[in-house]
Structures are given as C-alpha cells and as structure tokens.
Design an enzyme around this catalytic site. Structure first.
Site, PDB file in Angstrom:
ATOM      1  N   ASP A 324       0.819  -1.205   0.000  1.00 16.98           N
ATOM      2  CA  ASP A 324       0.000   0.000   0.000  1.00 16.98           C
ATOM      3  C   ASP A 324       0.858   1.262   0.000  1.00 16.98           C
ATOM      4  O   ASP A 324       1.912   1.325   0.641  1.00 16.98           O
ATOM      5  CB  ASP A 324      -0.887  -0.014   1.248  1.00 16.98           C
ATOM      6  CG  ASP A 324      -1.792   1.190   1.340  1.00 16.98           C
ATOM      7  OD1 ASP A 324      -2.663   1.336   0.475  1.00 16.98           O
ATOM      8  OD2 ASP A 324      -1.612   2.001   2.276  1.00 16.98           O
ATOM      9  N   GLU A 377       1.099  -0.434  -5.128  1.00 18.95           N
ATOM     10  CA  GLU A 377       0.171   0.664  -5.385  1.00 18.95           C
ATOM     11  C   GLU A 377       1.028   1.928  -5.456  1.00 18.95           C
ATOM     12  O   GLU A 377       1.418   2.480  -4.430  1.00 18.95           O
ATOM     13  CB  GLU A 377      -0.876   0.800  -4.280  1.00 18.95           C
ATOM     14  CG  GLU A 377      -1.909   1.879  -4.595  1.00 18.95           C
ATOM     15  CD  GLU A 377      -2.478   2.574  -3.378  1.00 18.95           C
ATOM     16  OE1 GLU A 377      -3.494   3.253  -3.521  1.00 18.95           O
ATOM     17  OE2 GLU A 377      -1.897   2.465  -2.293  1.00 18.95           O
TER      18      GLU A 377
END
Length: 644
Positions: A324, A377
C-alpha cells in the site's frame, strides 16, 4: 540418603532465544525471521513449561510483563536487558499458557510510564480491548497440491484476475448490525465458492492485521503479526487461505509498511522515544492519514518490516503482497507543501532509505518465495517500479496502473456524444502500457468518499448505465495487463461502499444487475482461457491498433496476440449508443472470424445486436490494411472475435 529438593524457578528466569548472529542481523536490517525471536513463545526451561518474552525498547529504563496471570502488576515479572546494549529486554516466565492476556509495562528514561501491546504478538484481543494474547502458529496445512504448483498460477505469463474484498462487509449475519461479523470459517463457506464461480484467479484481502478502528479498513494497524480477531483465531485465518488454495484461488494480502496509527498501545513512541517512526515530523508524520511513518533508515525497523512481509508468506502461505501507498514511501514531498518536507542528503525529493528498503524487500521475497508476487500501489511516474533491481528498478512484480484508471473513468463519465473529442485520453494508456508490468485496478478507493459507485459513474438512462459499465469491463479485460475489481462492482452496487454494512445482494433480483454479474463471469472466463489476453500481457507485441481514427463514430478496434497466431483476438468497442450495420475495419490478416463475446447480448440485458454467423475477412485493402472485415457494431458495447 538425602532427599532431592526441587527449587521453584524465580518469577522471571534470565533466558534468551537470541544468538549473537541474530542480534547482528537485527541491527544490520537483515534479519528475516524476527517473529521466531521477539514476542511470546511457549517453551520449557529445566522441565517447567512457560513462555519466553522478548521486546525491543532501546530507550527504556525498565520493562516488565503484565497480564491476567499477575493481576496486571508492574513489578512482579521484570524482564532483563541484554548485556550487548541492543535494546532487547527478555526473560522466561513459568506457567504462562496459550491464550493468556498480556502487555508490556515500559518506564522510559524520562520517567514516562507506558502500557504497550506486543509488536510481534500472533494474536490480540477483540477491539476495543487492546491486550496481546500468547498464542502459537501450529497448523496442519492441507494445501500441498496448491503450494507445489502455484508457481505457474502466480506467473506473470498466466491469467491474473483479482477480486478485492473487505472481509467484514462482503456479507454480514445481520446487515443492520455492524458489530456482528461472520467468522473466518463462515466467510470461507460463502466467499470461496463465489469467487470460484465468478472466475477470478485470485482474491485480494484488504488488510487483515489487527487494527483498533473499523473505519480505517485495516490500514491503521497495531498488530502487524496477527490476523484480526474480529473473525477468529490465526488458525481460523489459515483455514480460510487453505480453502481458497484448495479451490485453485490465490490469496493476495494488502500489506501496509507505509504508516501506523498513534494509539497508546501501539508502535508510536514505543518506549517513550521515536523507536519505530522518524523523529522529524517532516518525515515521520503523514498528513493524509494522521499517522506515523516508519523510520526506514533505522536497521532494526527494517528488520521488523522485512520479517513481517516474509512472515505472511512463511506462516500463512500467502501468494502475494499488494504493498500500500508506495508513492508516499518513496517521495519525501508526497502530499506536503513547500517547506513541509526536508530534502534527502543529495538535495532530492526521494526517500532514499525507503527506496533501498523496498529494493531489498523485493529481492528477498523473490529469492525465498519465487512463486509469489509483490504488487505496488504506486501512482507516480517513478522509474522502474516493476523492473528488476539490477536494472535500477524497485523490483516489484507488478504495479497498479493508476493513470489508466483515472483517464478511463474520466472518459466514461462523459456523454457518449462528446467522447469523440476525448478519444486521445482514452487511447493514451497504450502509449505507456508496456513500460511497467501493469495491473488495471478498479479498487475500493474508486467507490468511497463521494466518488459514487461504479454504476452511477456511467452517463445516460438506466439501460445506458449498465451498457456503459459492461463496455468498460469488456475494455478492461481485453486491455493489456492483469485485472483487479472491487467487490460489488461485478453486479453494479448502487451505494458507495460502507464498511459498516454488507453489499446490496438483493440487487441480483433485477435482470440488469444479474446480467452485469453474468457478463463479468463470462469476461473473466474469456480472459483466463484465451492466451492472447494473458500470455504476453506485458509485452508490446501483444497489442495492435487496427481502428483508432474513427473519431466521429467513436468506434475503436485492436488485436490481442500471443506467440501463436491462431490465438489472435479482434476486439471492437463502440463508445456511443449508435448501432452500425456493415461497419468496415481493415485487418492485417485474413481468415474467418467468430464472435465469442458481445456485451450487448440479451443474456447480459443487452439489446441483442449480435454477429451470429462467422465473418470472413475479404481480400480488399481498407484503411491501410490488406483485408476488410465487415460486422454489426452493437451500441455501447464490446465485441470480441476469434478466427475459426
């Protein structure tokens, strides 16, 4: 003869699981199995069962273990600091069994007193309680077949279509009671067959690490080594992973090394000082999430994170890590105004220590678990996110294609009559589609915070909204790259995602939603069975435009190719509701083509403009190609053809 007397052990016995080599690796940022050393571990000492505790608190003056076994007393079970000044406090405490609640009591050198959960705990109390729980990771895995063959399943040359799930809100026992969840076992019974039926190859679980606040969706973790107790025990979570594996489905875990919350029992100021986070708030505090940033310069922190990533792969058989907020990790000025960030030692904006950490992490993951994937990401144009480290890249296996997502959604929101003026925005993704190993994401972030659900991003009346969404998915699944779809998007969820309630499954009573779900099922099947769509999905040779200049009609067409010419597919997209009969497309190859998927099929609630008979490409030059292909172009639809 003298009678042997058994002397009882003291409350805490000096004992260590750390070798000098362990400490050396820990302090070098290279230890990969810290969860075997730190934390709480059941063992025997001189014939007496108990638990060994070890915690890193380098600026503490005093550390003890408190818990239900000593009525949370601060002074009866004091840990011993290691002689090597490593900051490790440890000791063996007799008679502490599995399932015991505990915390560390820490007095800082300034006199501050703190109660902290164990950073390496395998299990935690259910929120709002915050104690750690002594536990083990014993489990008799029964997924040997999957583990032996998953290298092919997780390969970049294999189909990779991901269903992103928040475990607490996919389904609920009581849709109106957000305090009650299904267990991991109950989730497995419902979710696994659904994902399999829908044709997804992988499931991505939003963060499962223990977290105190439901509204963080798991992204604000305090228990990095513990699957959340909201749904059961660590072994229950292992059984969920195993159930997916035994049904041929890979499990990707959303992993968050980018930040952590400031809850009193968590990592923040763990021993009264900045242990895990940067001391300088220009680097150590994240304004977007009101949370703190790991100190990637500190080697002990790097060992903590490296061990954590490998822990999920080692102990839970996880098939991949979606990392993330990578952009926030590698850019010092991420979401910061001028003067609110400090340049690196070379005067640049890159967080050099975070970059070095990510490179080392990916190298070790692929060396130790070459049959898994790491997925970033990352939302910027940073070079080489999914390129090998020896080529100067970060070493991830894949990168989310955020540019494609933003441009595509902006384009689809437009009235179809105006799309001809914005076709370059739609086609731009192909210009850079092969610069990285891209995954096309339509994730949870696109259906929250006022962005509206996918179906209501689409223009037009009810029929056109569903036609547009089917067209979008048809385009997405035939575009180069792997795929990710958030739960509910597959049937046209009509409300923004809310972690407090389940998806609106009753919508499937309506033929529009049922038809959309059937289309996603079929387009998944198309992607996973047609080598032209996945075999060379990251290679420029797999894609060729054959109709890209018909702006007035907004009809586009392209070929998808594998190494075998017989696999070639023709994809035709009509971005307007106008039907075109006898529409001509120039092709560079001859043959007879059969329509194998059409999003306008009545079974999907389409209008039924189909090409029911095979179509032979005529040897007639057209639009710079040697052959002419004539077809019916359905309205707001994607049609896919294959040679027969």
């Amino acid at each position: 003869m003298s009678k042997e007397i058994n002397t009882p052990l003291p409350a805490v016995v000096p004992f260590s699981l750390f070798s000098a080599k362990d400490v050396e690796l820990f302090q070098a940022g290279l230890h990969e199995r810290l969860y075997e050393k730190f934390g709480a571990h059941a063992l025997e000492y001189e014939g007496e069962a108990g638990t060994y505790f070890a915690v890193w608190a380098p600026h503490a003056a005093y550390v003890s273990v408190t818990g239900e076994f000593n009525n949370w007393d601060r002074y009866t079970h004091t840990l011993f600091p290691r002689w090597d000044h490593s900051g490790i406090w440890e000791g063996f405490i007799p008679n502490i069994k599995k399932g015991t609640l505990y915390k560390y009591f820490i007095r800082s050198r300034s006199g501050e007193e703190l109660f902290k959960g164990d950073p390496y705990a395998f299990h935690w109390e259910l929120r709002p309680n915050t104690a750690s729980i002594t536990w083990n990771l014993d489990y008799a895995w029964k997924d040997r077949k999957w583990m032996a063959g998953r290298a092919k399943h997780n390969s970049l040359q294999s189909p990779f279509t991901v269903y992103e799930v928040h475990l607490g809100s996919w389904r609920r026992p009581d849709p109106h009671n957000h305090e009650v969840f299904y267990s991991y076992k109950e989730i497995a019974d419902r979710l696994v067959p659904y994902v399999k039926d829908m044709g997804f190859t992988h499931v991505e679980l939003m963060p499962v690490g223990e977290h105190p606040f439901d509204g963080s969706w798991g992204y604000q973790q305090t228990g990095y080594y513990a699957p959340t107790s909201r749904y059961g025990t660590p072994q229950d979570f292992m059984a969920l992973v195993e159930a997916f594996h035994n049904n041929g489905i890979g499990v990707i875990l959303d992993w968050v090394p980018s930040h952590f919350p400031y809850d009193a029992h968590g990592l923040y100021r763990f021993d009264g000082s900045n242990v895990y986070e940067y001391a300088d708030t220009r680097k150590g505090f994240h304004p977007d999430w009101n949370s703190y940033i790991f100190n990637y310069r500190r080697n002990e922190v790097k060992s903590f994170l490296l061990s954590n990533a490998l822990y999920w792969l080692d102990k839970y058989h996880i098939d991949g890590l979606r990392v993330d907020a990578v952009a926030s990790m590698i850019h010092l000025d991420y979401s910061r105004s001028h003067g609110a960030w400090a340049p690196n030692e070379e005067g640049g904006r890159e967080n050099l220590e975070a970059i070095a950490f990510l490179k080392h992490l990916n190298e070790r993951v692929y060396q130790l678990h070459p049959d898994t994937q790491t997925i970033a990401e990352e939302s910027t144009s940073f070079y080489g996110v999914s390129r090998p480290t020896f080529m100067g890249g970060l070493g991830f296996g894949m990168k989310w294609m955020m540019g494609w997502m933003n441009d595509t959604l902006d384009y689809f929101k437009r009235d179809p009559l105006h799309r001809k003026w914005h076709q370059d925005q739609f086609t731009f993704s192909i210009a850079y589609a092969f610069s990285e190993n891209f995954m096309l994401p339509l994730s949870h972030d696109e259906v929250v915070h006022g962005k509206s659900p996918m179906i209501y991003k689409m223009p037009g009346d009810d029929w056109q909204k569903f036609a547009n969404l089917r067209l979008l998915y048809g385009y997405m699944f035939t575009h180069p790259g792997t795929k990710l779809l958030f739960m509910g998007d597959e049937f046209g969820q009509t409300q923004e995602w809310n972690y407090r309630s389940e998806l609106n499954w009753y919508l499937l009573e309506h033929p529009t939603h049922k038809g959309l779900q059937q289309f996603v099922r079929d387009v998944n099947h198309l992607y996973t069975t047609q080598p032209a769509l996945y075999k060379n999905q990251f290679a420029y040779e797999s894609f060729e435009w054959v109709n890209v200049s018909d702006y007035d009609n907004s009809v586009l067409a392209y070929l998808r190719k594998s190494d075998n010419p017989a696999d070639t597919l023709l994809v035709v997209l009509n971005m307007t509701p106008m039907v075109h009969e006898d529409y001509m497309i120039g092709l560079p190859l001859e043959g007879t083509w059969k329509e194998i998927l059409n999003s306008d099929d009545p079974r999907y609630y389409g209008s039924g403009v189909l090409n029911t008979a095979p179509i032979k490409a005529a040897a007639q030059p057209y639009n710079g190609k040697d052959y002419t292909f004539r077809l019916r172009v359905p309205p707001l639809a994607a049609a896919v053809f294959k040679q027969v």
